[in-house]
Structures are given as structure tokens and as C-alpha cells.
Design a protein around this motif. Structure first.
Motif, mmCIF file in Angstrom:
data_model
loop_
_atom_site.group_PDB
_atom_site.id
_atom_site.type_symbol
_atom_site.label_atom_id
_atom_site.label_comp_id
_atom_site.label_asym_id
_atom_site.label_seq_id
_atom_site.Cartn_x
_atom_site.Cartn_y
_atom_site.Cartn_z
ATOM 1 N N GLY A 8 -19.424 -43.359 -0.797
ATOM 2 C CA GLY A 8 -20.000 -42.067 -0.457
ATOM 3 C C GLY A 8 -19.064 -40.930 -0.803
ATOM 4 N N PRO A 9 -19.582 -39.719 -0.739
ATOM 5 C CA PRO A 9 -18.764 -38.557 -1.091
ATOM 6 C C PRO A 9 -17.683 -38.280 -0.054
ATOM 7 N N PRO A 11 -14.732 -35.627 1.826
ATOM 8 C CA PRO A 11 -14.860 -34.306 2.461
ATOM 9 C C PRO A 11 -14.954 -33.165 1.456
ATOM 10 N N ARG A 12 -14.180 -33.236 0.375
ATOM 11 C CA ARG A 12 -14.219 -32.158 -0.611
ATOM 12 C C ARG A 12 -15.580 -32.079 -1.287
ATOM 13 N N ASP A 13 -16.140 -33.244 -1.636
ATOM 14 C CA ASP A 13 -17.457 -33.251 -2.274
ATOM 15 C C ASP A 13 -18.540 -32.763 -1.315
ATOM 16 N N ARG A 14 -18.421 -33.171 -0.048
ATOM 17 C CA ARG A 14 -19.409 -32.715 0.935
ATOM 18 C C ARG A 14 -19.318 -31.206 1.134
ATOM 19 N N PHE A 15 -18.116 -30.677 1.169
ATOM 20 C CA PHE A 15 -17.937 -29.237 1.322
ATOM 21 C C PHE A 15 -18.508 -28.496 0.115
ATOM 22 N N ARG A 16 -18.254 -29.019 -1.065
ATOM 23 C CA ARG A 16 -18.773 -28.378 -2.270
ATOM 24 C C ARG A 16 -20.312 -28.377 -2.258
ATOM 25 N N ALA A 17 -20.904 -29.507 -1.870
ATOM 26 C CA ALA A 17 -22.366 -29.581 -1.818
ATOM 27 C C ALA A 17 -22.917 -28.607 -0.783
ATOM 28 N N GLN A 18 -22.225 -28.479 0.345
ATOM 29 C CA GLN A 18 -22.683 -27.560 1.384
ATOM 30 C C GLN A 18 -22.637 -26.120 0.901
ATOM 31 N N GLU A 21 -25.459 -25.385 -1.485
ATOM 32 C CA GLU A 21 -26.732 -25.193 -0.789
ATOM 33 C C GLU A 21 -26.787 -23.828 -0.112
ATOM 34 N N TYR A 58 -18.539 -22.672 -8.187
ATOM 35 C CA TYR A 58 -19.706 -23.465 -7.814
ATOM 36 C C TYR A 58 -20.880 -23.271 -8.782
#
Length: 226
Positions: A8-9, A11-18, A21, A58
Motif C-alpha cells: 500500500g501507499p 504516508p508521503r503518497d497518501r499525503f500527496r493524494a490528499q 484531491e 502536484y
């Protein structure tokens, strides 16, 4: 000692996705307020408490953000139509009526996104790029699947259109749909687009007219054409 592989992604990837969005949500609010011309990455950055250069990490530019919004809107429209078709009665004509109603309802509830898909593109923006053309196909596929079930053997295409739509079906890798049905489905979509565009721009409201019977008549006319 064996270590468990990370899945899974991170923390950095999750932050970037957030953040992406959040940027898209802010951009949609701009579209609702002022249309594509109002789209401003610098204004979005200020709203989100970022600097302009930080936001460009982004989305490279306005057009790249616009492309993501278009692709998201096509996907949402396709999912809406697919849900409507899947939940409809087994009768093919009734299913088409439900899909037409879903198309209209989506446009009325998301007029800024509908305009983003179908109004004239901004100067310099490539609205016919491969990514966008491919993104538009799933929604049309839903409608083609519904209309194909209505077609009688030997349904005729409008004069001069069958060869063009035969090539289009091959290009888009759409199978089991006669060219005549594709041509007539495109005519149906064009008619619906005209009705929807007039409705979301309040033209029917200014006339004091409820266009619902016009949509219903389009379904009946299309069914007779097949």
C-alpha cells in the motif's frame, strides 16, 4: 531476520493524494462559480495556504489540472449511467428511459462539470487528446449497450453514416454494436445534449416550460427509429 514487505501507499503518497484531491475540490468550486475561465492555480494555492510553486508540484499547470477534472467527470457520468442501467427493469425501452433520466439528472446536479465536458474548450486547450477521448468512451458504451438491445434486425443507419460509424466502432474497439445503432445512438445523444444544455442554462425556465415530456418523446422517437 526476515522483514515483512510494506504494502500500500506510504504516508508521503497518501499525503500527496490528499492534497491533489483538495486541489481538485477547490478547482470544482471555482468552476461552479465562474466556469473554466475562472480556474486559477494561484488562487487555489492561496485558498489552501500554499505557495504557487508548491502547488505546481502536484499539477504542472492549469491544463493538467483541467484534464484531471474532465477525466473524473467522465468517470462519474459513466458510473452514474451504469448504475441506472443495472438497476432498471428488464424491458429495454424502460431501461433506456431510466438511463436518459440519469443523464439529465447528473447534468442538472453537476452543471459545471457537464459544461466542462461538452462546452467549447478553452483557447489552447486540447480537448481532443487521446486521454480525454478514451475517458469519454465508457459513458457512451453504457448507452450503446442499452440501445443495442432495442435494435431490430436490419435497422438502417442515416444515409451516408454507416461507413463512418463502422470505422469509429473499430477504432474504439466496440464489439457487437451495429454501425446503424451507433449512428442513431449518437443522434439520440445529440438531441439529449441540446435539451440538457437548454435546461441547465435556464432557457426552459424562462419559457415557463417543463421539458420532461420532451425527454420522454426523445426516447419514444429513438425507439421507433430502431
Amino acid at each position: 531476520m526476515a522483514t515483512e514487505s510494506r504494502t500500500g501507499p506510504g504516508p508521503r503518497d497518501r499525503f500527496r493524494a490528499q492534497v491533489r484531491e483538495e486541489v481538485k475540490a477547490a478547482a470544482l468550486r471555482q468552476l461552479a462559480d465562474g466556469g473554466p475561465e475562472a480556474l486559477s492555480l494561484n488562487a487555489i494555492a492561496k485558498q489552501l495556504g500554499m505557495t504557487g510553486p508548491a502547488l505546481y508540484r502536484y499539477f504542472a499547470n492549469r491544463d493538467s489540472l483541467l484534464t484531471e477534472l474532465v477525466i473524473d467527470a467522465y468517470a462519474d457520468l459513466a458510473a452514474t449511467l451504469a448504475r441506472a442501467a443495472g438497476a432498471a427493469a428488464s424491458d429495454a425501452t424502460a431501461r433506456l428511459a431510466v438511463v436518459v433520466r440519469a443523464y439529465r439528472d447528473w447534468a442538472r446536479s453537476e452543471p459545471h462539470r457537464y459544461r466542462l465536458l461538452f462546452r467549447a474548450p478553452l483557447p489552447g486547450y486540447d480537448a481532443q487528446s487521446t486521454r480525454l477521448v478514451e475517458a469519454s468512451q465508457p459513458a457512451m458504451n453504457v448507452v450503446l449497450n442499452v440501445t443495442s438491445a432495442l435494435a431490430a434486425p436490419g435497422t438502417a443507419a442515416p444515409e451516408g453514416s454507416e461507413g463512418q460509424f463502422g470505422e469509429w466502432l473499430k477504432l474504439r474497439e466496440v464489439e457487437d454494436v451495429p454501425a446503424a445503432v451507433a449512428a442513431r445512438t449518437t443522434m439520440l445523444w445529440a438531441h439529449l445534449h441540446g435539451l440538457v444544455s437548454l435546461e441547465i442554462e435556464q432557457n426552459f425556465a424562462s419559457m415557463g416550460v417543463d421539458p420532461t415530456p420532451l425527454y420522454e418523446e426523445e426516447v419514444r422517437d429513438f425507439t421507433r427509429s430502431l
